[in-house]
Design an enzyme around this catalytic site. Sequence first.
Site, mmCIF file in Angstrom:
data_model
loop_
_atom_site.group_PDB
_atom_site.id
_atom_site.type_symbol
_atom_site.label_atom_id
_atom_site.label_comp_id
_atom_site.label_asym_id
_atom_site.label_seq_id
_atom_site.Cartn_x
_atom_site.Cartn_y
_atom_site.Cartn_z
ATOM 1 N N ALA A 115 48.741 -20.961 38.858
ATOM 2 C CA ALA A 115 47.614 -21.230 37.956
ATOM 3 C C ALA A 115 46.890 -19.917 37.688
ATOM 4 O O ALA A 115 46.953 -18.977 38.482
ATOM 5 C CB ALA A 115 46.650 -22.237 38.582
ATOM 6 N N SER A 118 39.754 -17.608 34.611
ATOM 7 C CA SER A 118 39.056 -16.380 34.229
ATOM 8 C C SER A 118 38.807 -15.464 35.423
ATOM 9 O O SER A 118 38.868 -14.248 35.306
ATOM 10 C CB SER A 118 37.728 -16.726 33.557
ATOM 11 O OG SER A 118 36.915 -17.463 34.441
ATOM 12 N N ILE A 119 38.542 -16.044 36.574
ATOM 13 C CA ILE A 119 38.156 -15.249 37.738
ATOM 14 C C ILE A 119 39.341 -14.900 38.632
ATOM 15 O O ILE A 119 39.410 -13.810 39.186
ATOM 16 C CB ILE A 119 37.068 -15.994 38.536
ATOM 17 C CG1 ILE A 119 35.737 -15.897 37.796
ATOM 18 C CG2 ILE A 119 36.929 -15.466 39.957
ATOM 19 C CD1 ILE A 119 34.617 -16.673 38.432
ATOM 20 N N ALA A 120 40.289 -15.829 38.776
ATOM 21 C CA ALA A 120 41.358 -15.613 39.755
ATOM 22 C C ALA A 120 42.698 -16.148 39.257
ATOM 23 O O ALA A 120 42.774 -16.917 38.295
ATOM 24 C CB ALA A 120 40.983 -16.294 41.079
ATOM 25 N N VAL A 122 46.415 -17.749 41.014
ATOM 26 C CA VAL A 122 46.923 -18.360 42.245
ATOM 27 C C VAL A 122 48.437 -18.223 42.306
ATOM 28 O O VAL A 122 49.145 -18.567 41.341
ATOM 29 C CB VAL A 122 46.532 -19.854 42.324
ATOM 30 C CG1 VAL A 122 47.100 -20.493 43.585
ATOM 31 C CG2 VAL A 122 45.016 -20.013 42.287
ATOM 32 N N LYS A 136 44.844 -17.201 46.488
ATOM 33 C CA LYS A 136 43.970 -17.123 45.320
ATOM 34 C C LYS A 136 43.443 -15.699 45.256
ATOM 35 O O LYS A 136 42.721 -15.263 46.151
ATOM 36 C CB LYS A 136 42.825 -18.134 45.450
ATOM 37 C CG LYS A 136 41.901 -18.214 44.252
ATOM 38 C CD LYS A 136 40.867 -19.329 44.446
ATOM 39 C CE LYS A 136 39.945 -19.449 43.246
ATOM 40 N NZ LYS A 136 38.956 -20.558 43.426
ATOM 41 N N ASP A 273 33.903 -30.027 40.718
ATOM 42 C CA ASP A 273 34.879 -29.815 39.642
ATOM 43 C C ASP A 273 36.179 -30.541 39.968
ATOM 44 O O ASP A 273 37.262 -29.972 39.924
ATOM 45 C CB ASP A 273 35.124 -28.314 39.466
ATOM 46 C CG ASP A 273 35.785 -27.976 38.142
ATOM 47 O OD1 ASP A 273 35.547 -28.701 37.157
ATOM 48 O OD2 ASP A 273 36.525 -26.976 38.086
#
Length: 432
Positions: A115, A118-120, A122, A136, A273
């Site tokens: 996956a 925007s930030i990380a 995986v 991650k 989330d």
Amino acid sequence: MHKKQIMAGFRSVARIGETAFVAAKAGIRYATDKPSNAVLMRQTFEELGSTYIKLGQFIASTPSLFPREYVEEFQKCLDKTPVLPFSYIEQVLKEEFEGQSLDQIFKSIDQKPLASASIAQVHAAVLKTGENVVIKVQKPNVETILYTDLGVVHLISKMLEKALPKIKFASLSDITDEIRRRMVREVDFIEEAQNLEDFVQYLQASQNQYATAPKVYHQYSTRRVLTMQRLYGVPLTDFDVVKKYSKDPSQVLITTMNTWFGSLMMCKSFHADLHAGNVMLLEDGRIGFIDFGIVGQLEPEVWMACMQFMDALQQTNYQEMAKNMLKMGMTKQNIDIDRLAKDIERLFSGVLSTDPQELLGNKPNELNDIMLDMVSVGERHGIRFPSDFALLFKQMLYFDRFMRVLAPYSDIYADSRLKMLHDIEPDSKFIH
């Protein structure tokens, strides 16, 4: 270290230049195409990337601070980010595990990501000791960009002051502080690891054997890298696949919801989330909860007031609805309960003219509309809802989608197996 600071400074300057360029383009677009303020802002935020997309998501999930037009428009603000080549991810891993060869930690790392956001990003991997894990990895320069952008948010707040005159119950500095708090927490994977640990302790304390979350490998985790046990399962949005693992898909949904509702009462924070990508049915029949980067915090009393509000709604008891709305929100002034009850009655009379039992289930966006209307009524009476309050309703919308797949012909909210309020011990260390 000095070299790193100089490079971060150059990146900050470049980011400010990029931001100014995109803002200038937005100005030209406004002059030529005349889009609405909300549409222009959403398009500009998407073009500016990760921090501003997160800011847009904050607007979308905080109707207590922003007008309906902006809340609804920013629900289109999707986190679309390209996959980075593995060489960039490998660079971060080497920086974080400096002094150790990656071959000393990992037997293998899949170069194709599972996956990307925007930030990380995986990636699946296997530790030297043989355990299957996911790592991650924070994307390069994310933190520099984030802090640079947050420095510009003060200027944006001045624009918001003119564009959004309806902001009344929180100063713009308060809004900026809330944005900073949420975003900074999301780029600290040590905090995410703690969120995971807290959830696992909650499962153990509540003797919940039907749900689980990944084990964290702390020795291979840092602020920018989180190494976790890999869980194998299927999403709750594919009925045919779920049916292969469970004889009763509705029980899968109820177990998921009961576990989440319990965390509202007993856990230090709740998963905020829990969409289809963050909850799965494992091969052994348990429910797997993953990705605790976005969490909310709510006093158990507020959640109890929410439930009592919904119960009063089913009974069309507007006085009780008004009393519980006060318990859910915050106010510095005296409230006329009778006037508030009459406003709530005007709000809900149209909804209830059909069937109160259908309130939570028929239309995917209906609950969100009700939330926005409730916020508007509260605003008129000087009531401000907690910032994480909207996250509850967002999660209800996710559950609504799961219901349509796993129990389309059932009224889950009327099912005796569903426990929306859980008993908690007064001395429990998990209580807020």
